[in-house]
Design an enzyme around this catalytic site. Structure first.
Site, short mmCIF file in Angstrom:
data_model
loop_
_atom_site.label_atom_id
_atom_site.label_comp_id
_atom_site.label_asym_id
_atom_site.label_seq_id
_atom_site.Cartn_x
_atom_site.Cartn_y
_atom_site.Cartn_z
N TYR A 1 0.82 -1.22 0.00
CA TYR A 1 0.00 0.00 0.00
C TYR A 1 0.85 1.26 0.00
O TYR A 1 0.31 2.37 -0.04
CB TYR A 1 -0.91 0.01 1.24
CG TYR A 1 -0.15 -0.04 2.55
CD1 TYR A 1 0.34 1.13 3.12
CD2 TYR A 1 0.10 -1.24 3.20
CE1 TYR A 1 1.06 1.10 4.30
CE2 TYR A 1 0.82 -1.28 4.39
CZ TYR A 1 1.30 -0.12 4.93
OH TYR A 1 2.02 -0.16 6.09
N THR B 1 5.36 2.34 -0.33
CA THR B 1 6.51 2.56 -1.22
C THR B 1 6.83 1.36 -2.10
O THR B 1 7.67 1.47 -2.98
CB THR B 1 7.75 2.90 -0.38
OG1 THR B 1 8.00 1.80 0.51
CG2 THR B 1 7.54 4.16 0.43
N LEU B 2 6.16 0.23 -1.85
CA LEU B 2 6.41 -0.95 -2.70
C LEU B 2 5.50 -0.98 -3.93
O LEU B 2 5.68 -1.83 -4.81
CB LEU B 2 6.22 -2.24 -1.88
CG LEU B 2 7.33 -2.53 -0.87
CD1 LEU B 2 6.91 -3.61 0.13
CD2 LEU B 2 8.61 -2.96 -1.58
N GLU C 1 11.21 -3.96 5.59
CA GLU C 1 10.20 -3.43 6.52
C GLU C 1 10.54 -3.75 7.98
O GLU C 1 9.79 -3.40 8.88
CB GLU C 1 8.81 -3.99 6.17
CG GLU C 1 8.39 -3.80 4.71
CD GLU C 1 8.42 -2.35 4.23
OE1 GLU C 1 8.52 -1.44 5.06
OE2 GLU C 1 8.34 -2.15 3.00
N1 PCA Z 1 6.18 -0.34 2.28
C1 PCA Z 1 5.22 -1.37 2.52
C2 PCA Z 1 4.64 -1.02 3.84
C3 PCA Z 1 4.78 0.45 3.94
C4 PCA Z 1 5.78 0.78 2.90
O1 PCA Z 1 6.14 1.88 2.58
C5 PCA Z 1 4.18 -1.32 1.45
O2 PCA Z 1 4.35 -0.63 0.42
O3 PCA Z 1 3.15 -1.99 1.60
#
Ligand code: PCA
Length: 148
Positions: A7, A9-10, A82
């Site tokens: 949800y 940065t991925l 993470e």
């Molecule tokens: N990376 C993971 C969790 C929060 C983030 O920035 C993601 O994109 O789901």
């Protein structure tokens, strides 16, 4: 295969998606966009623009993101990024796929035992990441400040 709901940065077009698509690390396949079945608060931490889905189901909004299938090697790499289980915790949660409206269980990186001040930060349902600062550029960063 492991199904993950991302949800932050991925997501595609976001700063850590290159990792999710790195064939040297493992395999990954984008499945669909999706939205969490439950509502969650998603806070954006203002100094570094870090998105957190907070472990407080029921409050907040249905969170929008992407569903990916990844192998064990890729999942291990995501856990490392993470800092699961020390920072975010990877938990199974139900997600509805956007195209087929099917419910599917996915791993989601959620912040548990969080500092309550995160609830006072701006909350959103769809992360667009305009002011995100990556790990290597975070001056004075201490992940413990985000925990209770
Ligand atoms: N990376 C993971 C969790 C929060 C983030 O920035 C993601 O994109 O789901």
């Amino acid at each position: 295969m492991n199904r993950v709901f991302v949800y932050g940065t991925l997501k595609r077009g976001q700063p850590n998606n290159n990792l999710l698509q790195d064939k040297q690390i493992g395999t990954s396949k984008y499945i669909d966009d999706g939205v969490t079945l439950q509502k969650f608060p998603m806070a954006i931490e203002p100094d570094f623009g870090i998105p957190f889905v907070l472990d407080e189901a029921g409050d907040g909004q249905n969170i929008e993101g992407e569903i990916w299938d990844v192998d064990d090697a890729m999942l291990a790499k995501l856990d490392q990024l993470e800092m699961h289980p020390d920072w975010y915790t990877r938990l199974p949660r139900e997600v509805k796929t956007t195209s087929e409206k099917l419910t599917t269980t996915c791993w989601i990186y959620i912040l548990c035992d969080f500092n309550p001040k995160l609830l006072s930060y701006p909350q959103i349902s769809n992360f667009r990441g305009s002011n995100y600062v990556s790990h290597i550029n975070r001056v004075g960063f201490d992940p413990r400040t985000f925990k209770a």
